[in-house]
Scaffold this active site. Sequence first.
Site, PDB file in Angstrom:
ATOM      1  CB  SER A 226      61.455  -5.277 112.075  1.00 12.02           C
ATOM      2  OG  SER A 226      62.411  -4.844 111.230  1.00 12.02           O
TER       3      SER A 226
ATOM      4  CG  ASP B 191      65.761 -11.709 110.133  1.00 18.72           C
ATOM      5  OD1 ASP B 191      66.282 -11.240 109.622  1.00 18.72           O
ATOM      6  OD2 ASP B 191      64.948 -11.731 111.525  1.00 18.72           O
TER       7      ASP B 191
ATOM      8  CG  HIS C 232      62.969  -9.308 109.103  1.00 14.69           C
ATOM      9  ND1 HIS C 232      63.375  -9.382 110.239  1.00 14.69           N
ATOM     10  CD2 HIS C 232      62.381  -8.105 108.896  1.00 14.69           C
ATOM     11  CE1 HIS C 232      63.444  -8.181 110.848  1.00 14.69           C
ATOM     12  NE2 HIS C 232      62.695  -7.522 109.972  1.00 14.69           N
TER      13      HIS C 232
END
Length: 609
Positions: A125, A189, A325
Amino acid sequence: MVRIEEGREVKDELIKKACNLAMEAHSLSSGKPYIYKKKSGSMDVFFAFAGNWSVDGWYSSTCFGEKKINISLFPSLKSVGTDEVAMVNEAFASRFEHILNDSSLKNEVEKAMSDGKQIVFAGHSSGGPIAILAALWCLEHCCTRPNDNLVYPYCITFGSPLVGDRIWSHALRRENWASYFIHFVMKYDIVPQMMFAPLSSIQEWLQAIFDFINPKSRNYQHEAVVRSNDASKNFFMTVMRSASSVASYAACNLKGCTNFLLETVSNIVQLSPYRPFGTYIFCTGNGKLVVVENPDAILQLLFYCAQMSSETEVDEVVARSLNEHLLYRKEMQESLEMLDVVHLNNLTDIPLSSNAIALASDEVVTMNLALNDLGLSTRARLCLRAAGEWEKQKRKNEEKIDGNKNSITEGLSKIQEYQTKCDIQKVGYYDAFKLQETIDDFNANVKRLELAGIWDEIIEMLKRYELPDSFEGRKEWIKLGTQFRLQVEPLDIANYYRHLKNEDTGPYMIRARPKRYRFTQRWLEHEERVQTGERSESCFWAEVEELRNKPIMEVQNRILSLETKAWDWSQSGLLGDDVFFPESTFTKWWKQLPTQHRLTSWISGKINS
């Protein structure tokens, strides 16, 4: 093993370890910015960076949160010839610089590099961009100086948002660093596409999205957030619309479209500057890994992979866009064990139909199955083909330019013959060319113009990015460009001042210096890692012409500076003895200078010899 560019392979265990540490750093509760992991007896060292879950940790005040990169930290992140500096996400860059200055990261990295360790920078991330910047800093400051134990670092990210503009891919491919950056992306994602959307379009839903992926939030992985909350749906659809605009505009450029409406819209609507770079590995969700290295193709895949086949899939895709994610650890365990890896290398061979496999080679069949797993439409496949065709055209352009090497070498040989003839007659070739009194002067001018035409074509291609990104880093062209600049630019300067009728027109360096010399000088300066302007020896005569037409008191410091440079250039053979011939423009001017305005007496010695 996962094979990437240049035949390099990355061990599965290295990827798994990087993923585990990246996900662990994602859940850090101690406030530490990164995890530093090394094991006794192992040559592998890991730095895994934590994420940030506030809006200002992702976006600054500008539309897309970008700024020019700190060129002192990242001197390679620019287009060398045009001197265009790369853009970077300001929030990510500020966070990295804070970590670099206020933690032990710098010392730990330098120690590991000097010990010959295999460093892996990892991040999930928003930890991904910090890992990227850390790896790039390491490459800039630890891999550009002599080191017998040098082992290049890897950067491995998982679901990372984009961090920089198109200059990143251009610069990293030029430096041969792109293959050290490996980015894993799950099919749906949404985070890797986030930076395509301006902050204003998604700001009202952004904190709710961060709460879902923030381990410290009470809504972390809360199913209600993605199933019943309009925030996730509105966020997803807005990001996809922005991604569509960026991908469509890029695809039209790849295909050579001259759509007036498209150009008009792009001038009115600001598109995101962010672009992918490095090697992307797309996870299909069924254990297959699709490896892509072409940055134009990666851009198209980021958008088309998350496309829905029908409106009925909206809720499911929206839910998966956030859930996926957080599933990289599980995906890496499953996919790396299956070893089903497909490389999209020959993009021009991609079939346009999911069923078009009749008489196809094994490679095409394998690619087609991978594209089916990614759910790519015919339009998406056309875009990938266009990316492949553009890359192929760049290589053809390079082959054409390479074919001019002999013509350049022969032309420079003729210029050298002209210079030798002038030296024998004790008339410097700068002054002889400026007078244009003989047939030799005329022939030298013809050769100058021929060489200028060849180099101007090269420069125009570079300005339009029509040559491979690696071109400006090729040593043979840097050497040839330097030779051309040193031998021919004095003739351009002579030609300019020969025709100069009005002193108000301005000096050569400001008003008339061609890009063919600016570019080739920057190539050499970049290769030698020196400041811009340090290799300006080919401009010696331009400085002389400007100084000799100005009052001495106005330019005294510049005269002394020129003397110092002339000494260095003369000692290193970059300034010929013809400069000091009794009747040269320089000698006549220098003799007129009052003694107190001269720095040393070495020039007198050269003149009198």
